[in-house]
Enzyme design. Structure first.
Site, short mmCIF file in Angstrom:
data_model
loop_
_atom_site.label_atom_id
_atom_site.label_comp_id
_atom_site.label_asym_id
_atom_site.label_seq_id
_atom_site.Cartn_x
_atom_site.Cartn_y
_atom_site.Cartn_z
N SER A 255 35.65 -20.21 14.72
CA SER A 255 34.55 -20.30 13.62
C SER A 255 35.30 -19.60 12.51
O SER A 255 36.40 -18.87 12.93
CB SER A 255 33.48 -19.83 14.01
OG SER A 255 33.62 -18.24 14.14
N LYS A 256 34.61 -19.40 11.41
CA LYS A 256 35.40 -18.96 10.13
C LYS A 256 35.78 -17.69 10.12
O LYS A 256 36.65 -17.05 9.52
CB LYS A 256 34.34 -19.17 8.94
CG LYS A 256 34.21 -20.56 8.24
CD LYS A 256 32.85 -20.92 7.71
CE LYS A 256 32.39 -22.04 9.07
NZ LYS A 256 31.27 -22.27 9.14
N ARG A 257 34.75 -16.80 11.00
CA ARG A 257 35.39 -15.28 11.13
C ARG A 257 36.49 -14.95 11.72
O ARG A 257 37.01 -14.09 11.71
CB ARG A 257 34.05 -14.43 11.74
CG ARG A 257 33.91 -14.75 13.29
CD ARG A 257 32.56 -14.39 13.59
NE ARG A 257 32.02 -14.93 15.00
CZ ARG A 257 32.70 -14.44 15.93
NH1 ARG A 257 33.50 -13.42 16.04
NH2 ARG A 257 32.32 -15.32 17.00
N HIS A 258 37.09 -16.07 12.57
CA HIS A 258 38.40 -15.99 13.26
C HIS A 258 39.73 -16.16 12.24
O HIS A 258 40.63 -15.72 12.25
CB HIS A 258 38.47 -16.89 14.11
CG HIS A 258 37.65 -16.56 15.34
ND1 HIS A 258 36.58 -17.48 15.63
CD2 HIS A 258 37.35 -15.69 16.24
CE1 HIS A 258 35.98 -17.12 16.58
NE2 HIS A 258 36.73 -15.97 16.96
N GLY A 259 39.40 -17.16 11.02
CA GLY A 259 40.28 -17.28 9.98
C GLY A 259 39.75 -18.66 9.53
O GLY A 259 38.89 -18.80 9.49
#
Length: 498
Positions: A255-259
RNA sequence: GCCCCUGUCGUCUAGCCUGGUCUAGGACAUCGCCCUUUCAAGGCGGCAACACGGGUUCAAAUCCCGUCGGGGGCGCCA
């Protein structure tokens, strides 16, 4: 005449930007079908009106094309089994619904969503199976008609067996089987008249003569329901292949928090489509020969759906970046410059209008700076070495170099000597440094390091044999922010030192 | 809670079906060396894994059982 007429589809719903997980599914479908010389169908699943948007649909098509995928039938190009958008196929579904209702294979359900939700929660908390109770299954058709006419809105459910096992052969996982008492009667048509996903896919896949359904693992448990629907409709189900999920570093869904997760985002960062393509193909699959830097044609030749990994894979940005560097290297110089240009224009390093002279220079510059750069978006920062020369902003390490015992003398001598030369270039530089070496006895680091700093106001960067010609030639060309030549740089540095 | 899938270096994987050739191979990352007027690139080399426990067998990463871990699903979302 084709021996096997293989047809696959990629069926995204336009509810957001194309995610790399979905892109990988599309890619595996594409690789599989191109290898088999079959037909690739793009179908837009926009039955959920609340969440679908036309804007996303365009973006989706753009992203898919950018990645390098093409399709033989789809919403934008048509085809013999259209329309290729579920929202345009409503009347098709209703024909089948009528039939199922008449044959008693489906029934109206008047339970309200609130009621169902409550039941589900109760079942869950008391450890029971949270499936539909089948309450409306025994409503007589007459009773259902009466309630419908009275203005009640009902959904339509498929009548499914209460016992038995259903199994199917999955192309990547082998035989999978399910206990039917754990499968409730699925909703076919929502009370707003729109078909549910599990229903629409079955009909569309059948009508579009899809032979292989290659999709994410999250659909495994939908498959028994879909096969049951096929049976009710007397159609033969396609072959299934379920791909594992793409995870982030912490092993949760990417998800977005991984990049970056959206294809468009990688595009913006300056990842080459061929690199993303290559990387995605390697995520859950490995080429038999071992060579991993591959282009589309290689991949088509080598790909084998049955060799695809069954376990989930963590998205590795490092490897993507490495592959990107490999593919960048293979690009012709002009191409690299063209790709780099927008990034440099945006940061006002390059002009709006590029002359041939600009392009030629840019080709050389890009060639130098691209070494060791992961993405094109990292390029402006590298170009700062050329365009930002400010002695007053030097960092601590750089200042220390200037404080070495050789520095002041070397720079002073250099300024003196450079003022006497007509044309400064690398051979001239070599000659001057040679003289300084002989006059002072300084050599190696103590000679070159101060000069590097004098030219760049930095302690590291390009090799000087690359840097000097680039700067000298660049200084003759007009840029939004003028490029200072070496003579100017050194004298500014000397001034700063005093 | 129940069901399904899955488990080899930090990561992606090869090998597993058809036990011995596996002192487990490759790639990314990492570390070291070489090259080099820095860095990077390149070359060479190192570190590093069969989740665990039982079986079966002369022999198991490979077959069987169990445990544990991870993921997915159980929607009038797709």
């Amino acid at each position: 005449m084709l021996m096997e007429n293989i047809r696959v589809r990629f069926a995204p719903s336009p509810t957001g930007y194309l995610h790399v997980g979905n892109a990988r599914t599309a890619l595996f479908n594409w690789l599989f079908v191109r290898k088999k010389k079959g037909i690739f169908v793009l179908r837009v699943e926009d039955t959920d009106i609340e969440r679908s948007a036309a804007e996303y649909e365009h973006q989706l098509i753009e992203d898919l094309r950018w990645l390098g995928l093409d399709w033989d039938e789809g919403p934008d190009i048509g085809g013999p089994f259209g329309p290729y958008k579920q929202s345009l196929r409503m009347d098709i579904y209703s024909v089948y619904t009528q039939k199922l209702l008449e044959e008693g294979k489906a029934y109206y359900c008047f339970c309200t969503p609130e009621q169902l939700k409550k039941e589900r929660e109760e079942a869950l908390s008391s450890g029971k199976i949270p499936i539909y109770s089948g309450r409306c299954r025994f409503l007589s058709p007459e009773e259902a008609m009466r309630r419908l006419e009275a203005g009640e809105r009902g959904a339509i459910r498929l009548k499914t067996p209460d016992s038995g096992t259903l199994s199917f052969n999955d192309l990547v996982r082998g035989n999978l089987s399910f206990d039917l008492k754990l499968t409730g009667d699925p909703i076919l048509v929502r009370s707003n008249g729109r078909p549910a996903y599990n229903y629409a896919v079955v009909i569309d896949d059948s009508l579009m003569q899809i032979t292989h359904v290659i999709r994410g693992e999250d659909h495994i448990s939908n498959t028994p329901r879909q096969i049951l629907t096929c049976e009710a409709l007397s159609i033969s189900p396609p072959q299934f292949a379920h791909l594992s999920m793409v995870m982030g570093k912490d092993n949760t869904r990417l998800s977005k928090r991984h990049g970056a997760t959206a294809v468009a985002q990688f595009k913006r960062e300056g990842i080459l489509p061929e690199a993303l393509f290559n990387y995605l193909a390697l995520l859950g699959w490995a080429p038999p020969e071992g060579e991993e830097v591959l282009i589309k044609d290689d991949l088509i030749k080598l790909f084998d759906l049955e060799k695809v990994s069954r376990s989930s894979a963590i998205f590795d940005y490092d490897k993507l970046h490495w592959l990107n560097r490999q593919h960048i290297k293979r690009l012709p110089p002009r191409k690299k410059a063209e790709i780099a240009y927008p990034y440099l224009k945006k940061t006002e390093i390059l002009p709006e209008v590029m002359t041939e002279e600009h392009w030629k220079w840019l080709e050389r510059a890009v060639e130098c700076f691209l070494e060791g750069v992961d993405r094109f978006a990292d390029l402006p920062e590298k170009f700062a070495l050329l365009f930002d020369f400010s002695p007053s902003d030097m960092d601590k390490e750089t200042r220390e170099i200037l404080q070495s015992e050789s520095a002041a003398l070397v720079i002073k001598l250099f300024v003196k000597k450079i003022s006497k030369v007509e044309k400064f270039d690398y051979p001239t530089f070599a000659a001057i440094t040679q003289e300084i070496k002989e006059e002072t006895g300084y050599k190696g680091k103590s000679l070159y390091h101060p000069l590097r700093v004098a030219f760049t106001a930095r302690s590291s960067g390009l090799e000087l044999d690359k840097f000097i010609p680039l700067v000298e030639d660049g200084a003759k060309i007009s840029f939004p922010k003028p490029l200072k030549d070496c003579a100017q740089r050194v004298s500014e540095m000397l001034e700063f030192l005093q």
